[in-house]
Design a protein around this motif. Structure first.
Motif, PDB file in Angstrom:
ATOM      1  N   ILE A 121      35.415  38.084  49.288  1.00 58.26           N
ATOM      2  CA  ILE A 121      36.100  39.190  48.621  1.00 58.26           C
ATOM      3  C   ILE A 121      36.323  40.340  49.600  1.00 58.26           C
ATOM      4  N   VAL A 122      35.406  40.484  50.570  1.00 61.59           N
ATOM      5  CA  VAL A 122      35.587  41.509  51.610  1.00 61.59           C
ATOM      6  C   VAL A 122      36.773  41.152  52.497  1.00 61.59           C
ATOM      7  N   ILE A 123      36.925  39.870  52.822  1.00 60.94           N
ATOM      8  CA  ILE A 123      38.058  39.420  53.646  1.00 60.94           C
ATOM      9  C   ILE A 123      39.377  39.747  52.952  1.00 60.94           C
ATOM     10  N   ALA A 124      39.463  39.432  51.661  1.00 57.63           N
ATOM     11  CA  ALA A 124      40.701  39.724  50.914  1.00 57.63           C
ATOM     12  C   ALA A 124      40.977  41.227  50.883  1.00 57.63           C
ATOM     13  N   ALA A 125      39.933  42.020  50.684  1.00 53.76           N
ATOM     14  CA  ALA A 125      40.113  43.476  50.650  1.00 53.76           C
ATOM     15  C   ALA A 125      40.550  44.005  52.009  1.00 53.76           C
ATOM     16  N   CYS A 126      39.998  43.456  53.083  1.00 53.74           N
ATOM     17  CA  CYS A 126      40.372  43.902  54.433  1.00 53.74           C
ATOM     18  C   CYS A 126      41.847  43.619  54.709  1.00 53.74           C
ATOM     19  N   CYS A 127      42.324  42.449  54.320  1.00 51.18           N
ATOM     20  CA  CYS A 127      43.741  42.132  54.513  1.00 51.18           C
ATOM     21  C   CYS A 127      44.623  43.060  53.678  1.00 51.18           C
ATOM     22  N   TYR A 128      44.186  43.344  52.474  1.00 50.12           N
ATOM     23  CA  TYR A 128      44.951  44.205  51.566  1.00 50.12           C
ATOM     24  C   TYR A 128      45.033  45.633  52.107  1.00 50.12           C
ATOM     25  N   VAL A 129      43.908  46.165  52.560  1.00 55.48           N
ATOM     26  CA  VAL A 129      43.872  47.538  53.076  1.00 55.48           C
ATOM     27  C   VAL A 129      44.575  47.624  54.425  1.00 55.48           C
ATOM     28  N   ALA A 130      44.391  46.619  55.280  1.00 58.79           N
ATOM     29  CA  ALA A 130      45.038  46.635  56.596  1.00 58.79           C
ATOM     30  C   ALA A 130      46.551  46.613  56.465  1.00 58.79           C
ATOM     31  N   ALA A 131      47.069  45.853  55.508  1.00 55.46           N
ATOM     32  CA  ALA A 131      48.511  45.819  55.300  1.00 55.46           C
ATOM     33  C   ALA A 131      49.038  47.197  54.904  1.00 55.46           C
ATOM     34  N   LYS A 132      48.271  47.925  54.108  1.00 59.09           N
ATOM     35  CA  LYS A 132      48.661  49.295  53.751  1.00 59.09           C
ATOM     36  C   LYS A 132      48.585  50.214  54.967  1.00 59.09           C
ATOM     37  N   ALA A 133      47.491  50.114  55.706  1.00 61.83           N
ATOM     38  CA  ALA A 133      47.286  51.007  56.850  1.00 61.83           C
ATOM     39  C   ALA A 133      48.346  50.805  57.926  1.00 61.83           C
ATOM     40  N   GLU A 134      48.823  49.572  58.088  1.00 60.44           N
ATOM     41  CA  GLU A 134      49.836  49.272  59.110  1.00 60.44           C
ATOM     42  C   GLU A 134      51.246  49.291  58.540  1.00 60.44           C
ATOM     43  N   GLU A 135      51.402  49.875  57.350  1.00 58.52           N
ATOM     44  CA  GLU A 135      52.711  50.074  56.724  1.00 58.52           C
ATOM     45  C   GLU A 135      53.447  48.754  56.513  1.00 58.52           C
ATOM     46  N   SER A 136      52.687  47.725  56.129  1.00 65.58           N
ATOM     47  CA  SER A 136      53.264  46.427  55.757  1.00 65.58           C
ATOM     48  C   SER A 136      52.624  45.965  54.454  1.00 65.58           C
ATOM     49  N   PRO A 137      52.739  46.754  53.394  1.00 67.15           N
ATOM     50  CA  PRO A 137      51.967  46.476  52.174  1.00 67.15           C
ATOM     51  C   PRO A 137      52.370  45.173  51.498  1.00 67.15           C
ATOM     52  N   VAL A 138      51.389  44.546  50.864  1.00 62.62           N
ATOM     53  CA  VAL A 138      51.620  43.360  50.044  1.00 62.62           C
ATOM     54  C   VAL A 138      51.050  43.643  48.657  1.00 62.62           C
ATOM     55  N   HIS A 139      51.598  42.988  47.663  1.00 61.71           N
ATOM     56  CA  HIS A 139      51.158  43.230  46.287  1.00 61.71           C
ATOM     57  C   HIS A 139      49.765  42.644  46.091  1.00 61.71           C
ATOM     58  N   ILE A 140      48.952  43.346  45.352  1.00 61.95           N
ATOM     59  CA  ILE A 140      47.577  42.914  45.139  1.00 61.95           C
ATOM     60  C   ILE A 140      47.527  41.550  44.452  1.00 61.95           C
ATOM     61  N   LYS A 141      48.498  41.271  43.603  1.00 64.59           N
ATOM     62  CA  LYS A 141      48.531  39.979  42.925  1.00 64.59           C
ATOM     63  C   LYS A 141      48.746  38.846  43.918  1.00 64.59           C
ATOM     64  N   ASN A 142      49.602  39.068  44.920  1.00 64.01           N
ATOM     65  CA  ASN A 142      49.831  38.047  45.946  1.00 64.01           C
ATOM     66  C   ASN A 142      48.570  37.790  46.757  1.00 64.01           C
ATOM     67  N   VAL A 143      47.834  38.863  47.071  1.00 73.17           N
ATOM     68  CA  VAL A 143      46.599  38.706  47.846  1.00 73.17           C
ATOM     69  C   VAL A 143      45.589  37.872  47.063  1.00 73.17           C
ATOM     70  N   VAL A 144      45.421  38.175  45.783  1.00 74.68           N
ATOM     71  CA  VAL A 144      44.466  37.435  44.960  1.00 74.68           C
ATOM     72  C   VAL A 144      44.880  35.976  44.842  1.00 74.68           C
ATOM     73  N   THR A 145      46.163  35.730  44.618  1.00 75.34           N
ATOM     74  CA  THR A 145      46.643  34.353  44.455  1.00 75.34           C
ATOM     75  C   THR A 145      46.444  33.538  45.723  1.00 75.34           C
ATOM     76  N   GLU A 146      46.865  34.075  46.860  1.00 75.45           N
ATOM     77  CA  GLU A 146      46.742  33.339  48.117  1.00 75.45           C
ATOM     78  C   GLU A 146      45.282  33.176  48.520  1.00 75.45           C
ATOM     79  N   ALA A 147      44.454  34.171  48.264  1.00 78.77           N
ATOM     80  CA  ALA A 147      43.036  34.075  48.597  1.00 78.77           C
ATOM     81  C   ALA A 147      42.359  32.981  47.776  1.00 78.77           C
ATOM     82  N   ARG A 148      42.689  32.901  46.484  1.00 73.86           N
ATOM     83  CA  ARG A 148      42.101  31.867  45.630  1.00 73.86           C
ATOM     84  C   ARG A 148      42.510  30.471  46.097  1.00 73.86           C
ATOM     85  N   LEU A 149      43.768  30.309  46.490  1.00 71.28           N
ATOM     86  CA  LEU A 149      44.233  29.013  46.968  1.00 71.28           C
ATOM     87  C   LEU A 149      43.557  28.625  48.276  1.00 71.28           C
ATOM     88  N   LEU A 150      43.423  29.591  49.184  1.00 69.34           N
ATOM     89  CA  LEU A 150      42.817  29.298  50.490  1.00 69.34           C
ATOM     90  C   LEU A 150      41.321  29.051  50.364  1.00 69.34           C
TER      91      LEU A 150
END
Length: 380
Positions: A86-115
């Motif tokens: 869950i920390v890995i998913a949060a890091c990717c989510y926050v890093a995308a915001k910090a680097e101005e390449s945001p992704v939707h939280i729903k996409n992060v949860v979906t892809e993380a669950r699949l992986l």
């Protein structure tokens, strides 16, 4: 974004010493049979973040930022007390915001669950509720002390090789704060001429350094220069051209012959002088002893990586460091246990179970309070 590394929070708060790193893992080491497994976990987590970043179509810089966030978080926390996935998913989510390449939280949860739920990892307990990841995001940012600006070696590499506009570089990563003198950008002079393949190798070496703790110990410009140094040594065509130029310069330094040549032939052979790569490296405002030390750590990590079995990542220079080993070394390597993602996933589960058992049944015989309600009950 901060433009001066030496004035940034990255330099002042997130460059730590080795004693701090050992202290951060002092609790985890109690729940592993071999401390070397913690080094394998560093490779494992970086690979997982890279795979999740690829599924989310994140740029390499965003992936690198996510890895740095993950490592900073675990300077203050232990693997056995948290859920790293869950920390890995949060890091990717926050890093995308910090680097101005945001992704939707729903996409992060979906892809993380699949992986994470794949056969390779077998984590079926990853939450499907978006609010869990949102909650972890606030906890992560709090642990990072809201320091979301991360400097990476990539820009220093591109600036030194003249592949990036000097106005867009992160000033202060090289030169400023070390010695007074001109930086290697701005004037267009002092650029290192690397072949495209060699530049890519240096880039991949930087990618691989995130599978160690070098980004927490050394400033990014030192890692970039080390990547160039290793490229000059291990990239085949670059090493050959460097050797040829060294021989050529040695030949040209011999006493000149006085054979007669026509002015026509001499004027037709005016070629651009070969760059003095060795002189360029020696002229950098850094300690080459430190560069050699970092290079040794990178090579040591590649040696450890040979015992880790996982699908080879595309953006890695690992294959460039493969060398022919004597038969006795190869047989010993085969006899040693190969580490797999499944093994490390089970190791994390056992570590967490061991920690929870110690909390529930401590040596004192009195259960540790897990929350305020239990604490009030114990005090009653």
């Amino acid at each position: 974004m901060a433009t001066d590394f030496w004035a940034s929070s990255h330099h002042h708060r997130w460059i730590v010493d080795r004693a701090t790193l050992r202290q951060a893992r002092i609790e985890d080491i109690q729940y592993v049979e071999d401390p070397e497994y913690l080094d394998f976990l560093s490779i494992f987590f970086a690979n997982v973040i890279s795979k999740l970043g690829k599924k989310l179509q994140l740029r390499q810089r965003v992936v690198a930022t996510a890895i740095v966030f993950f490592k900073r978080f675990y300077l203050k926390n232990s693997y056995c007390e948290t859920d790293p996935f869950i920390v890995i998913a949060a890091c990717c989510y926050v890093a995308a915001k910090a680097e101005e390449s945001p992704v939707h939280i729903k996409n992060v949860v979906t892809e993380a669950r699949l992986l994470f739920g794949s056969e390779e990892y077998g984590i079926k307990s990853f939450p499907s509720d978006n609010s869990k990841l949102a909650e972890m995001e606030f906890y992560l940012v709090d642990n990072l002390e809201c320091d979301l600006v991360v400097f990476h070696p990539y820009r220093t590499l591109m600036a030194l090789c003249g592949k990036e506009n000097g106005a867009d570089t992160e000033a202060g990563e090289l030169g400023a704060g070390i010695q007074d003198g001109a930086r290697y950008w701005g004037t267009g002079e002092g650029k290192l001429e690397l072949q495209e393949g060699a530049l890519q190798t240096a880039w991949f070496i930087i990618n691989d350094t995130f599978r160690s703790d070098l980004c927490l110990i050394y400033p990014p410009h030192l890692i970039a220069i080390t990547a160039i140094y290793l490229t000059l040594v291990f990239h085949t065509s670059t090493r050959s051209s460097l050797h040829a130029s060294t021989v050529s310069s040695a030949t040209s330094s011999s006493p000149p012959s006085f054979s007669r040549r026509s002015s026509r032939s001499s004027s037709g052979h005016n070629k651009k002088p070969t760059q003095d790569v060795i002189g360029f490296m020696a002229g950098l405002n850094v300690s080459m002893e430190v560069i050699a030390s970092i290079a040794q750590e990178i090579i040591s990590r590649y040696t450890l990586w040979e015992r880790y079995r996982e699908d080879l990542m595309e953006s890695t220079a690992r294959g460039s460091f493969a060398t022919d080993q004597p038969p006795n070394f190869t047989s010993a390597l085969k006899r040693s246990a190969m580490i797999t993602p499944s093994f490390l996933t089970q190791l994390l589960i056992k570590m967490r179970e061991g920690k929870m058992a110690d909390i529930a049944h401590p040596a004192t015989g009195r259960p540790v309070a897990l929350d305020k309600r239990l604490e009030r009950t114990q005090n009653a």
